[in-house]
Design a protein around this motif. Structure first.
Motif, PDB file in Angstrom:
ATOM      1  N   SER A 149       0.706  -1.162   0.117  1.00 10.62           N
ATOM      2  CA  SER A 149       0.187  -0.293  -0.030  1.00 10.62           C
ATOM      3  C   SER A 149       0.920   1.216   0.238  1.00 10.62           C
ATOM      4  N   ASP A 154       1.593   1.323  -5.019  1.00 14.97           N
ATOM      5  CA  ASP A 154       0.393   0.594  -4.611  1.00 14.97           C
ATOM      6  C   ASP A 154      -0.054  -0.225  -5.845  1.00 14.97           C
ATOM      7  N   ASP A 156      -1.445  -4.663  -6.170  1.00 12.22           N
ATOM      8  CA  ASP A 156      -3.055  -5.561  -6.116  1.00 12.22           C
ATOM      9  C   ASP A 156      -3.237  -5.992  -4.323  1.00 12.22           C
ATOM     10  N   ASP A 157      -4.494  -6.210  -4.006  1.00 12.56           N
ATOM     11  CA  ASP A 157      -4.230  -6.600  -2.868  1.00 12.56           C
ATOM     12  C   ASP A 157      -4.134  -8.484  -2.901  1.00 12.56           C
ATOM     13  N   SER A 196      -8.989  -9.927   3.276  1.00 14.73           N
ATOM     14  CA  SER A 196      -8.084  -9.192   2.599  1.00 14.73           C
ATOM     15  C   SER A 196      -7.034  -8.237   3.218  1.00 14.73           C
ATOM     16  N   GLY A 423      -9.460  -9.324  -2.478  1.00 16.21           N
ATOM     17  CA  GLY A 423      -9.902  -8.807  -4.026  1.00 16.21           C
ATOM     18  C   GLY A 423     -10.407  -7.840  -4.086  1.00 16.21           C
ATOM     19  N   TYR A 424     -11.515  -6.964  -2.727  1.00 19.41           N
ATOM     20  CA  TYR A 424     -12.187  -6.456  -2.936  1.00 19.41           C
ATOM     21  C   TYR A 424     -11.844  -5.091  -3.106  1.00 19.41           C
ATOM     22  N   SER A 425     -11.691  -4.482  -3.900  1.00 20.31           N
ATOM     23  CA  SER A 425     -11.342  -3.547  -4.359  1.00 20.31           C
ATOM     24  C   SER A 425     -11.867  -2.047  -3.822  1.00 20.31           C
ATOM     25  N   GLN A 426     -10.533  -1.070  -3.665  1.00 24.30           N
ATOM     26  CA  GLN A 426     -10.677   0.815  -2.874  1.00 24.30           C
ATOM     27  C   GLN A 426     -12.180   0.862  -3.664  1.00 24.30           C
ATOM     28  N   ARG A 427     -11.976   0.896  -4.946  1.00 26.79           N
ATOM     29  CA  ARG A 427     -12.730   1.416  -6.598  1.00 26.79           C
ATOM     30  C   ARG A 427     -14.320   0.796  -6.343  1.00 26.79           C
ATOM     31  N   ARG A 428     -13.899  -0.455  -6.015  1.00 26.21           N
ATOM     32  CA  ARG A 428     -15.730  -1.098  -5.260  1.00 26.21           C
ATOM     33  C   ARG A 428     -16.380  -0.197  -4.215  1.00 26.21           C
TER      34      ARG A 428
END
Length: 452
Positions: A149, A154, A156-157, A196, A423-428
């Motif tokens: 992070s 940055d 991928d998770d 995550s 995999g639950y993204s910051q965008r989501r």
């Protein structure tokens, strides 16, 4: 152990523009748990006092829920508060102000209190070595998460399990698995393989508020903290809330929203009108069919809800005619190592908090908690007694009473708390918080409120 200060509570607020044609509140708030009460207080303090809170249960609190068990108050939900860190924990401050009875949880002697699957304690030096590996692994995972992070780098998770594999020390033995469970599942209610890394480690609630965890065991219950907050803006007499703006036993089943306002229908046939609505229910309920939205929420919003995880964290209480387990300093917590991860793993007696109560409780999570919920109480008791006999021998009494919460089966909760999945993204996540949705009518806005 999951702390209230780290629980993620999801609410969706519809912001609608209209001129009310009849007397009605400005805002309806659905749910009187932590997020609902804090949302109501925030509105009230901002000058919006014509609100209406609809709560499905017979009291406020939501998953802050205490009950009487053989003359003692036990917490089915939130149980710990933390303090001692660089930042002030408001919940801890309220507990102190109310003089609620709290007890520092001491996990320092876990190395002497882990039982083998077929009975007998692991040698302390064996457990100490395994704990040292687990601590080093946890530090590696935390450091790796920080690097993932880092600003400008940055990446991928990944899951916590992936970082454990990179460390080349993945728990596989019963002893290693129960220690890993203690480090992870006991906090997140889900295993490392689905959790995550970037959004779990470091555990900022401990960095901010401290690593001193206090077990709340007071006859007034943990919910007295929420009652204290509610009394700051809701009318009350003594400890009882008596405000017409709070309606209990109101199960919301349908929300109709449009440019002209919102209409909320409850199971008893009541209909309420308002300009805005805050839906302060668990993500598990949002993922179920309890509440129908008309029109349906846009797909991007629904997908953001469905992709998040609602975890199950269950404490099963047992009262015995007499204690047969070790008590005294450094004995409060003990672990059971089984080849099946999460099989009745974390135990605590309440002799420190409730002397003479003869109460034990065991914590189970995730798929095991769901499996257990689907069994009758007698079957669950049989499984538990088999484990206790492995640990303490066959000459132990049957429990006088057993208390089994069923968070996953309860339609008003559908789980205990949310956990950020791999995999639950910051965008989501931003789609849960977006204030203005450009792909729907511009007179509508959606925002998510997070209270910790």
């Amino acid at each position: 152990m999951k702390l209230l200060s780290s629980v993620l509570v999801l609410a969706i607020l519809f912001i609608l523009t209209m001129t009310s044609a009849s007397p009605s509140p400005t805002v309806i708030i659905i749910g009187a748990g932590v997020s609902g009460i804090l949302a109501a207080k925030t509105l009230h303090d901002s000058g919006i006092q014509d609100i209406l809170i609809l709560e499905a249960n017979s009291k406020i609190g939501g998953r802050i829920h205490s009950v009487q068990f053989r003359g003692h108050t036990v917490e089915l939900g939130a149980n710990w508060v933390i303090g001692g860190g660089p930042r002030s924990n408001h919940l801890y401050e309220i507990a102190s102000k109310l003089n609620l009875k709290t007890y520092l949880s001491d996990y320092g002697n876990i190395s002497a209190n882990i039982y083998k699957q077929e009975g007998g304690l692991y040698p302390k030096h064996v457990v100490s070595a395994a704990l040292e590996v687990a601590e080093t692994r946890d530090q590696f995972c935390t450091s790796f998460s920080t690097r993932l992070s880092a600003p400008g780098h940055d990446r991928d998770d990944v899951s916590i399990l992936v970082s454990q594999r990179l460390f080349k020390e993945v728990p596989t033995t019963p002893l290693d698995m129960v220690i890993d469970y203690f480090y992870n599942d006991y906090e997140d209610a889900e295993p490392p393989r689905v959790t995550s890394l970037k959004n779990t480690l470091p555990r900022y609630e401990f960095l901010d508020f401290g690593d001193q965890t206090y077990f709340l065991a007071d006859s007034r219950g943990f919910e007295s903290i929420l009652v204290y907050i509610a009394k700051q803006f809701l009318s009350h007499k003594h400890e009882v809330i008596r405000d017409q703006r709070l309606k209990l036993n109101k199960v919301v089943r349908e929300i109709n929203y449009s440019k002209s306002g919102v209409q909320v229908k409850t199971e008893d046939g009541s209909v309420y009108q308002a300009k805005y609505v805050i839906v302060s229910v668990s993500v598990g309920v949002l993922q179920s069919d309890l509440i129908v939205f008309k029109p349906h929420l846009p797909q991007w919003k629904t997908q953001a809800i469905y992709e998040f995880d609602m975890a199950v964290y269950t404490k099963i209480f047992l009262r015995f005619p007499y204690k047969f387990w070790p008590s005294g300093p450094e004995t409060e917590f003990f672990l059971y190592a089984h080849e099946k991860r999460g099989y009745y793993p974390i135990w605590q007696h309440l002799e420190t908090e409730m002397p003479g109560s003869n109460i034990l409780f065991v914590t189970v999570t995730d798929e095991e908690a769901k499996r257990i919920e689907q069994q009758p109480d007698i079957k669950i008791q049989e499984e538990i007694m088999d484990v206790l006999k492995k640990m303490f021998g066959n000459d132990i009494p049957e429990p006088e009473e057993i208390l089994i919460p069923r968070w996953w089966s309860n339609r008003f909760f559908k789980g205990s708390f949310s956990n950020w999945p791999i995999g639950y993204s910051q965008r989501r996540h931003m789609q849960l918080k977006v204030r203005k949705a450009q792909n729907i009518n511009n007179d509508l806005g959606l925002i998510s409120l997070f209270f910790v």
